[in-house]
Design a protein around this motif. Structure first.
Motif, PDB file in Angstrom:
ATOM      1  N   PRO A 693       0.909  -1.182   0.033  1.00  0.00           N
ATOM      2  CA  PRO A 693      -0.093   0.038   0.042  1.00  0.00           C
ATOM      3  C   PRO A 693       0.754   1.265  -0.027  1.00  0.00           C
ATOM      4  CG  PRO A 693       0.024  -0.898   2.177  1.00  0.00           C
ATOM      5  CD  PRO A 693       0.704  -1.982   1.220  1.00  0.00           C
ATOM      6  N   PHE A 694       0.197   2.380  -0.473  1.00  0.00           N
ATOM      7  CA  PHE A 694       0.876   3.842  -0.168  1.00  0.00           C
ATOM      8  C   PHE A 694       1.130   3.784   1.187  1.00  0.00           C
ATOM      9  CE2 PHE A 694       0.046   7.992   1.215  1.00  0.00           C
ATOM     10  CZ  PHE A 694       0.818   8.923   0.408  1.00  0.00           C
ATOM     11  N   GLY A 695       2.502   4.325   1.333  1.00  0.00           N
ATOM     12  CA  GLY A 695       3.050   4.731   2.574  1.00  0.00           C
ATOM     13  C   GLY A 695       3.942   3.550   3.259  1.00  0.00           C
ATOM     14  N   TYR A 696       4.023   2.541   2.433  1.00  0.00           N
ATOM     15  CA  TYR A 696       4.566   1.287   2.838  1.00  0.00           C
ATOM     16  C   TYR A 696       6.125   1.273   2.883  1.00  0.00           C
ATOM     17  CZ  TYR A 696       5.694  -3.795   3.579  1.00  0.00           C
ATOM     18  OH  TYR A 696       6.058  -5.017   4.098  1.00  0.00           O
ATOM     19  N   GLY A 697       6.722   0.693   3.771  1.00  0.00           N
ATOM     20  CA  GLY A 697       8.332   0.519   3.745  1.00  0.00           C
ATOM     21  C   GLY A 697       8.931  -0.273   5.093  1.00  0.00           C
ATOM     22  N   LEU A 698       9.840  -1.309   4.779  1.00  0.00           N
ATOM     23  CA  LEU A 698      10.264  -1.873   6.004  1.00  0.00           C
ATOM     24  C   LEU A 698      11.561  -1.109   6.413  1.00  0.00           C
ATOM     25  CD1 LEU A 698       9.725  -5.417   4.851  1.00  0.00           C
ATOM     26  CD2 LEU A 698       8.457  -4.048   6.679  1.00  0.00           C
ATOM     27  N   SER A 699      12.151  -1.496   7.572  1.00  0.00           N
ATOM     28  CA  SER A 699      13.298  -1.063   8.105  1.00  0.00           C
ATOM     29  C   SER A 699      14.148  -1.982   8.735  1.00  0.00           C
ATOM     30  CB  SER A 699      13.153  -0.124   9.132  1.00  0.00           C
ATOM     31  OG  SER A 699      14.121   0.406   9.857  1.00  0.00           O
ATOM     32  N   TYR A 700      15.281  -2.023   9.233  1.00  0.00           N
ATOM     33  CA  TYR A 700      16.170  -3.072   9.997  1.00  0.00           C
ATOM     34  C   TYR A 700      15.905  -2.947  11.393  1.00  0.00           C
ATOM     35  CZ  TYR A 700      18.816  -4.014   5.586  1.00  0.00           C
ATOM     36  OH  TYR A 700      18.977  -4.236   4.415  1.00  0.00           O
ATOM     37  N   THR A 701      14.937  -1.911  11.833  1.00  0.00           N
ATOM     38  CA  THR A 701      14.518  -2.084  12.934  1.00  0.00           C
ATOM     39  C   THR A 701      13.054  -1.805  13.265  1.00  0.00           C
ATOM     40  OG1 THR A 701      14.849  -0.701  15.223  1.00  0.00           O
ATOM     41  CG2 THR A 701      14.736   0.708  13.402  1.00  0.00           C
ATOM     42  N   THR A 702      12.552  -1.495  14.292  1.00  0.00           N
ATOM     43  CA  THR A 702      11.018  -1.374  14.350  1.00  0.00           C
ATOM     44  C   THR A 702      10.486  -0.197  15.070  1.00  0.00           C
ATOM     45  OG1 THR A 702      10.944  -2.763  16.522  1.00  0.00           O
ATOM     46  CG2 THR A 702      10.461  -3.839  14.543  1.00  0.00           C
ATOM     47  N   PHE A 703       9.438   0.318  15.022  1.00  0.00           N
ATOM     48  CA  PHE A 703       8.872   1.539  15.612  1.00  0.00           C
ATOM     49  C   PHE A 703       7.582   1.364  16.086  1.00  0.00           C
ATOM     50  CE2 PHE A 703      12.230   2.664  12.239  1.00  0.00           C
ATOM     51  CZ  PHE A 703      12.820   3.557  12.860  1.00  0.00           C
ATOM     52  N   GLY A 704       7.239   2.202  16.984  1.00  0.00           N
ATOM     53  CA  GLY A 704       5.878   2.284  17.415  1.00  0.00           C
ATOM     54  C   GLY A 704       5.343   3.796  17.687  1.00  0.00           C
ATOM     55  N   VAL A 705       4.019   4.039  17.666  1.00  0.00           N
ATOM     56  CA  VAL A 705       3.646   5.265  17.642  1.00  0.00           C
ATOM     57  C   VAL A 705       2.737   5.206  18.875  1.00  0.00           C
ATOM     58  CG1 VAL A 705       4.080   6.194  15.466  1.00  0.00           C
ATOM     59  CG2 VAL A 705       2.028   4.954  16.103  1.00  0.00           C
ATOM     60  N   SER A 706       2.592   6.461  19.662  1.00  0.00           N
ATOM     61  CA  SER A 706       1.673   6.360  20.917  1.00  0.00           C
ATOM     62  C   SER A 706       1.501   7.859  21.412  1.00  0.00           C
ATOM     63  CB  SER A 706       2.072   5.568  22.025  1.00  0.00           C
ATOM     64  OG  SER A 706       3.707   6.285  22.373  1.00  0.00           O
ATOM     65  N   ASN A 707       0.641   7.938  22.333  1.00  0.00           N
ATOM     66  CA  ASN A 707       0.190   9.293  22.804  1.00  0.00           C
ATOM     67  C   ASN A 707      -0.164  10.395  21.834  1.00  0.00           C
ATOM     68  OD1 ASN A 707       0.948   8.333  25.346  1.00  0.00           O
ATOM     69  ND2 ASN A 707       3.210   8.817  24.751  1.00  0.00           N
ATOM     70  N   LEU A 708      -1.056   9.929  20.920  1.00  0.00           N
ATOM     71  CA  LEU A 708      -1.485  10.836  19.776  1.00  0.00           C
ATOM     72  C   LEU A 708      -2.613  11.689  20.311  1.00  0.00           C
ATOM     73  CD1 LEU A 708      -2.092  11.691  17.040  1.00  0.00           C
ATOM     74  CD2 LEU A 708      -3.569   9.771  16.691  1.00  0.00           C
ATOM     75  N   THR A 709      -2.552  13.016  20.239  1.00  0.00           N
ATOM     76  CA  THR A 709      -3.398  14.204  20.527  1.00  0.00           C
ATOM     77  C   THR A 709      -3.483  14.929  19.237  1.00  0.00           C
ATOM     78  OG1 THR A 709      -1.917  15.722  21.572  1.00  0.00           O
ATOM     79  CG2 THR A 709      -2.839  14.164  23.042  1.00  0.00           C
ATOM     80  N   VAL A 710      -4.534  15.849  19.022  1.00  0.00           N
ATOM     81  CA  VAL A 710      -4.953  16.584  18.078  1.00  0.00           C
ATOM     82  C   VAL A 710      -5.649  18.068  18.491  1.00  0.00           C
ATOM     83  CG1 VAL A 710      -7.029  15.445  17.515  1.00  0.00           C
ATOM     84  CG2 VAL A 710      -5.639  16.952  15.571  1.00  0.00           C
ATOM     85  N   THR A 711      -5.582  18.991  17.933  1.00  0.00           N
ATOM     86  CA  THR A 711      -6.317  20.156  18.374  1.00  0.00           C
ATOM     87  C   THR A 711      -7.787  19.803  18.298  1.00  0.00           C
ATOM     88  OG1 THR A 711      -4.540  21.667  17.147  1.00  0.00           O
ATOM     89  CG2 THR A 711      -6.553  22.462  17.647  1.00  0.00           C
ATOM     90  N   PRO A 712      -8.571  20.005  19.585  1.00  0.00           N
ATOM     91  CA  PRO A 712      -9.869  19.384  19.523  1.00  0.00           C
ATOM     92  C   PRO A 712     -10.845  20.224  18.368  1.00  0.00           C
ATOM     93  CG  PRO A 712      -9.384  20.632  21.389  1.00  0.00           C
ATOM     94  CD  PRO A 712      -7.910  20.604  20.811  1.00  0.00           C
ATOM     95  N   THR A 713     -10.549  21.525  18.192  1.00  0.00           N
ATOM     96  CA  THR A 713     -11.460  22.230  17.338  1.00  0.00           C
ATOM     97  C   THR A 713     -10.465  23.325  16.508  1.00  0.00           C
ATOM     98  OG1 THR A 713     -13.334  22.305  19.175  1.00  0.00           O
ATOM     99  CG2 THR A 713     -13.395  23.704  17.338  1.00  0.00           C
ATOM    100  N   ILE A 714     -11.084  22.989  15.419  1.00  0.00           N
ATOM    101  CA  ILE A 714     -10.034  23.606  14.167  1.00  0.00           C
ATOM    102  C   ILE A 714     -11.092  24.609  13.247  1.00  0.00           C
ATOM    103  CG2 ILE A 714      -8.642  23.260  12.064  1.00  0.00           C
ATOM    104  CD1 ILE A 714      -7.867  20.675  13.386  1.00  0.00           C
ATOM    105  N   HIS A 715     -10.684  25.673  13.055  1.00  0.00           N
ATOM    106  CA  HIS A 715     -11.533  26.664  12.098  1.00  0.00           C
ATOM    107  C   HIS A 715     -11.246  26.043  10.761  1.00  0.00           C
ATOM    108  CE1 HIS A 715     -13.155  30.045   9.909  1.00  0.00           C
ATOM    109  NE2 HIS A 715     -13.656  30.363  11.145  1.00  0.00           N
ATOM    110  N   ALA A 716     -12.245  26.097   9.807  1.00  0.00           N
ATOM    111  CA  ALA A 716     -12.077  25.895   8.509  1.00  0.00           C
ATOM    112  C   ALA A 716     -11.266  26.565   7.805  1.00  0.00           C
ATOM    113  CB  ALA A 716     -13.482  26.086   7.724  1.00  0.00           C
ATOM    114  N   ALA A 717     -11.143  27.751   8.150  1.00  0.00           N
ATOM    115  CA  ALA A 717     -10.008  28.494   7.466  1.00  0.00           C
ATOM    116  C   ALA A 717      -8.391  28.473   8.068  1.00  0.00           C
ATOM    117  CB  ALA A 717     -10.319  30.194   7.451  1.00  0.00           C
TER     118      ALA A 717
END
Length: 824
Positions: A693-717
């Motif tokens: 798939p789009f965005g796919y690629g392997l490494s010789y090591t491994t990674f993890g993602v955690s603790n995701l947050t996002v601006t709760p309210t965004i203006h359309a502009a």
């Protein structure tokens, strides 16, 4: 842009130059080395405003426009092939027997008699040795000498001493001079997801170009990679508009990095506007049928990335859209490009596309009609390449007949002159002293051959590891490795098209399209790279030899893929490994030894038996340093960090097709793109089910993602910020690329399951973590609202959205972490 020529200029058939206004200037220049400028006396005259370097660009443009005649203005709107100015056989300007140095009679006819304002080096228009010392030709010095000869003549002999602008394709570096280091083709650069690498490419390309005077680059290609049957697929950055826009914008900023004041280094060109990559059948320069809401929502944002970065020019799509040639579309070139997107620079047609309105599309009865259609639609300059006298006469006739207004002529020429002033062409020393070279030719070779470390770095970042069963890679540097395959020691295959010549560089006995022979660029092939890293490595030139080595080898490295090609000659209804290459891989797999497949190609291919190899490394095409980069990954010196910027379609037949037309077997499911819309059907291949798939690629090591947050309210502009932690969970350092997607649970208009809005590229030591902040604009989620017939500019819908980070695996839309936000 095309590279071949269809017509030559014969001086016996060409009207004579205007001698009366020229005579005094020629005498004065010959005796004093000074120019006689109209409107000024020969003694003590003030410098005309347009030659006053302290005046504003707009003031200089206006002053020069007021001094120009209609024939001079018409000539500025015409671009001719540079080889039309040569006379290698002393009979015809642009003779077909070979390329010579510019000829005075040819330059007089075309540059002075027809007031041509721009010249083009096509895909095979490389200069010969210009030193008279028997050099190889096609060096930086030769390009600079050719420029000086032509430019000095143009400014010395034209009535107003207007310099030419010199255009050239430079899609992965300055691809013509044979000693120049080259970057990966754009599809490989896309796999880096690295805007700093794209900026460096633009900057290095500009340095090489400007050192020779050739400072109008017909790059980058901002078309989206949406159909890998297309022969120009490798010239695109990505299939997703956000990634393509960012990389193209960075490349343009690097290419046009200011040298002070208003002066640009080189003018970049966003091409091919718009929708060029999506013909109905995957063929080059063919018709496209594009819903306007799709054009607005998906296609245009990629071009906008280049336009917003300040590109000096836009090149028009050669095909038609919804039954209208792009070259004659006022809606596309004026309503959208100028009024909606705010583009201010020069619009140039592609190769002979204005005359094609008459000869191919038949929407005009004659050349004047074709020119009127194109110019009134928004074309400022035509890549006409032949018949400059006919172009000039036709434009004059159109103005006389009221088909083109003088206001439109002045608008187009004003844009062309603005580009020339911003590039500093009027401020070259040769404009004031015809005996002074315009550029320092002695410095050109050093500039053209510089930057090999940057091209190597980009190549290393592009390497995309697709498969690595049982940790077949990295190899030990003391392993007994057998290197084989048709691309193992082929710089031609490794570089692909637009490398020295239009269809690539060829060795002894292979001269394509009048391109040079035996000008193989210096660099590293797979074989030389592997041998440098591993003294035990051996080369097997054929299948029998490779299989016979099985008892002594620890692993096979087999380099397969495509030959060099460009444009329509690369169109392929079934992009797949040829049958002889899949047979080779099958034979190696049958030995029971590990098989490492290195794919050197301009697009995803049907892999056939290669799908089950122990490891698969996609190395793309383009870089002179690709062999070194491949070797560094194979032996673990470099962690593979490339991630696909396109989807790799499934190969349902598992049988290799053949680019050359034998034993062809099509890919089972294409075109295939990440943001394809959902449907209500079922069955094999109905949904997004790529091999990788789009965005796919392997490494010789491994990674993890955690603790995701996002601006709760965004203006359309406005925009939001995603914050998350990336951790290297493996035992070696490496680089992770984390795409940031947004899903919209409920939408008034159908939208893809996920849309790319940003990404992070993070390098971490083993066990280390980093908190990452990724900003994204709400406009990345804009769509054209309304029914099927909607043509409105995209807007952002208020409501609930989900930010998502996917797992880096072969399952599409496999979400690792998510966070909700709202747009109001």
């Amino acid at each position: 842009m095309r590279a071949h020529r269809t017509r030559r200029l014969n001086p016996l058939m060409h009207r004579a130059a205007r001698p009366s206004r020229l005579a005094a200037a020629l005498v004065l220049a010959a005796t004093t080395g000074a120019f006689l400028v109209p409107g000024a006396s020969s003694a003590g005259a003030a410098t005309p405003l347009y030659l006053n370097t302290s005046a504003s660009v707009q003031a200089r443009v206006n002053d020069l426009l007021d001094r120009m005649t209609l024939p001079e203005k018409a000539g500025q709107m015409d671009q001719q092939l540079v080889d039309n100015l040569t006379d290698p056989n002393s009979t015809t300007c642009g003779g077909s027997s070979g390329f010579g140095m510019p000829n005075t009679a040819c330059m007089q006819q075309i540059l002075v008699g027809d007031d041509v304002g721009s010249v083009l080096a096509g895909g095979t228009d490389n200069p010969p040795d210009t030193t008279g010392k028997g050099g190889p030709g096609n060096t930086g010095l030769d390009w600079a000498n050719e420029y000086n000869t032509i430019q000095q003549y143009a400014v010395a002999h034209s009535r107003l001493h207007i310099p030419l602008i010199f255009g050239i394709d430079a899609v992965h570096g300055f691809g013509h001079p044979w000693q120049a280091p080259l970057f990966p083709q754009a599809i490989g650069m896309g796999a880096t997801w690295d805007t700093s690498a794209a900026y460096a490419e633009g900057q290095l390309t500009a340095s090489a170009l400007s050192s020779t005077g050739w400072n109008w680059a017909f790059a980058p290609v901002q078309d989206l990679a949406r159909d890998n049957r297309w022969g120009r697929y490798y010239e695109t950055w990505a299939e997703e508009p956000a990634l393509s826009a960012a990389l193209g914008g960075a490349d343009i900023k690097g290419m046009q990095a200011s040298t002070g004041g208003d002066t640009l280094g080189v003018s970049a060109t966003v091409k091919h506007f718009a929708g060029y990559s999506e013909s109905v059948n995957g063929h080059d320069r063919n018709e496209a049928l594009l819903p306007l809401n799709y054009l607005q929502t998906t296609i245009l944002p990629s071009y906008a990335g280049g336009i917003d970065a300040g590109a000096g020019a836009v090149m028009v799509d050669s095909g038609s859209i919804n039954g209208v040639p792009a070259t004659s579309s006022h809606y596309l070139l004026t309503d959208i490009l100028r009024q909606q997107m705010g583009f201010q620079g020069v619009v140039i047609s592609d190769y002979q596309d204005v005359i094609a309105l008459q000869s191919t599309y038949h929407i005009a009865a004659d050349l004047p009609g074709a020119i009127a259609d194109a110019v009134n639609a928004g074309v400022d300059m035509s890549m006409e390449v032949s018949g400059p006298d006919q172009w000039q006469s036709a434009v004059i006739q159109d103005v006389k007949d009221g088909k083109i207004s003088m206001a439109r002529i002045n608008q187009a020429v004003g844009r062309i002159l603005t580009m020339k002033f911003k590039l500093g062409l009027f401020d070259q020393a040769c404009v004031r002293n015809p005996n002074t070279p315009c550029v320092n030719a002695g410095a050109a070779d050093a500039a053209v051959t510089a930057g090999r470390s940057q091209t190597l770095s980009a190549a290393e970042e592009s390497m995309t590891l697709l498969r690595n069963q049982n940790n077949a890679l990295p190899l030990s540097p003391s392993a007994h490795v057998t290197v084989t395959g048709p691309s193992a020691d082929s710089m031609t295959n490794q570089l692909g098209g637009w490398s020295v010549s239009w269809q690539g560089v060829y060795g002894a006995g292979h001269v394509c399209c009048m391109g040079p022979a035996n000008q193989i660029p210096p660099g590293t092939t797979v074989l030389t790279g592997v041998k440098a890293a591993d003294p035990n490595a051996v080369y097997a030139p054929d299948q029998a030899t490779a299989v016979a080595d099985a008892s002594s080898t620890d692993a096979y490295v087999v380099a397969v893929g495509e030959k060099a090609y460009a444009e329509g000659l690369g169109d392929n209804p079934s992009p797949a490994l040829p049958s002889d290459q899949t047979a080779l891989i099958s034979a190696l797999e049958a030995t029971g030894k590990p098989v490492i497949v290195v794919v050197i190609a301009g697009r995803p291919l049907g892999l056939g038996s290669a799908e089950q190899a122990n490891a698969i490394l996609m190395a793309y095409q383009g870089s002179t340093e690709a062999g070194q980069a491949i070797s560094d990954v194979l032996f673990g010196k470099t962690d593979p960090s490339g991630h696909l910027s396109v989807s790799w379609p499934t190969d349902a037949t598992s049988v290799g097709g053949d680019f050359n037309g034998t034993a062809a077997s099509p890919l089972g499911d294409q075109p295939k793109v990440f943001d394809q819309l959902a449907g209500t059907g079922s069955g094999q291949g109905h949904a997004y089910n790529p091999l990788y798939p789009f965005g796919y690629g392997l490494s010789y090591t491994t990674f993890g993602v955690s603790n995701l947050t996002v601006t709760p309210t965004i203006h359309a502009a406005g925009g939001g910020v995603a914050t998350f932690t990336v951790t290297n969970t493996g035992t070696t350092s490496g680089t992770d690329i984390v795409p940031v997607y947004v899903a919209q649970p409920v939408s008034a208009v159908l939208v893809p399951p996920q849309r790319l809005v940003g990404w992070a590229r993070v390098t971490l030591a083993a066990g280390a973590s980093s908190v990452v902040h990724v900003s994204f604009p709400a406009s990345a989620l804009a769509v054209s609202q309304g029914d099927i017939n909607s043509a409105a500019a995209p807007t952002v819908e208020a409501g609930s959205y989900i930010l998502q980070l996917d797992k880096d695996d072969t399952t599409p839309y496999d979400v690792a972490v998510s966070a909700n936000f709202t747009i109001n």
